[in-house]
Design a protein around this motif. Structure first.
Motif, short mmCIF file in Angstrom:
data_model
loop_
_atom_site.label_atom_id
_atom_site.label_comp_id
_atom_site.label_asym_id
_atom_site.label_seq_id
_atom_site.Cartn_x
_atom_site.Cartn_y
_atom_site.Cartn_z
N TYR A 34 0.84 -1.20 0.00
CA TYR A 34 0.00 0.00 0.00
C TYR A 34 0.88 1.26 0.00
O TYR A 34 0.62 2.20 -0.75
N GLU A 90 -5.24 6.03 7.06
CA GLU A 90 -5.47 5.63 5.67
C GLU A 90 -4.94 4.22 5.42
O GLU A 90 -5.58 3.41 4.75
N VAL A 121 -11.30 -5.03 -2.27
CA VAL A 121 -11.01 -3.97 -1.29
C VAL A 121 -12.23 -3.06 -1.14
O VAL A 121 -12.65 -2.73 -0.04
N ALA A 146 -7.21 1.05 4.38
CA ALA A 146 -6.93 0.42 3.09
C ALA A 146 -6.55 -1.04 3.22
O ALA A 146 -6.89 -1.84 2.36
N THR A 147 -5.85 -1.39 4.29
CA THR A 147 -5.38 -2.77 4.45
C THR A 147 -6.30 -3.63 5.30
O THR A 147 -6.11 -4.85 5.37
N HIS A 202 1.09 4.49 -2.28
CA HIS A 202 0.61 5.71 -1.61
C HIS A 202 1.64 6.21 -0.59
O HIS A 202 1.36 6.25 0.61
N GLN A 207 -14.28 -2.47 2.29
CA GLN A 207 -14.39 -1.14 2.87
C GLN A 207 -15.84 -0.70 3.00
O GLN A 207 -16.21 -0.07 3.99
#
Length: 161
Positions: free
Chosen positions: A56, A67, A152, A71-72, A60, A156
């Protein structure tokens, strides 16, 4: 005895069984890549969560911890411990946010960047050898990219209050 009608599937639409087989194969491939380890003594092996965080961060750099956690899919408390470990390994730098000095942004270090290049080269070589350098790999990349991003996105969406 009643028979349920078979779901009609056009020749252009994959069946649920095909998608299940696809998922099984992706998991098998990932496991085999991890089992291999690395040929190069310079290659630094990471745990699955560490690898997820680093991948990630390569896409990024300068992300906020919140974040990265979102994200993970890692819990913020677990991420904090994981980041300490990555920092101890010399793979990340925490840099104060220029806009908000209370926050830090996380960047991969030069050591992390060279390690990632090395392990990606080893992964690529192993997978290419296993597939006998099949040139159709290029055609599979858009689908795999779409699946990864979609999974993902679904995770999320499920985790939002």
């Amino acid at each position: 005895m009643s028979r349920q009608p078979k779901r009609r599937v056009s020749s252009e639409q994959a069946t649920e069984e095909q998608w299940a087989e696809f998922a099984d194969l992706v998991l098998d491939i990932a496991r085999e890549i991890q089992f291999r380890g690395y040929v190069s003594p310079e290659a630094l092996s990471l745990s699955a969560p560490e690898g997820s965080v680093m991948r990630y961060l390569f896409r990024h750099p300068g992300a906020l911890p919140s974040e990265v956690a979102f994200a993970t899919g890692l819990q913020r408390s677990n991420l904090s411990a994981l980041l300490r470990g990555l920092e101890e390994k010399g793979l990340i730098d925490r840099v104060a946010d220029v806009d908000d000095r209370r926050s830090v942004r996380i960047h991969p270090t030069p050591r992390a960047i060279s390690n990632y290049a090395l392990v990606r080269q080893e992964w690529g070589s192993a997978v290419a050898a296993a597939a006998e350098d099949d040139p159709t790999v290029e055609a599979s990349l858009p689908l795999l990219t779409k699946v990864a991003a979609g999974l993902v996105r679904l995770r999320q969406a499920d985790s939002r209050p």
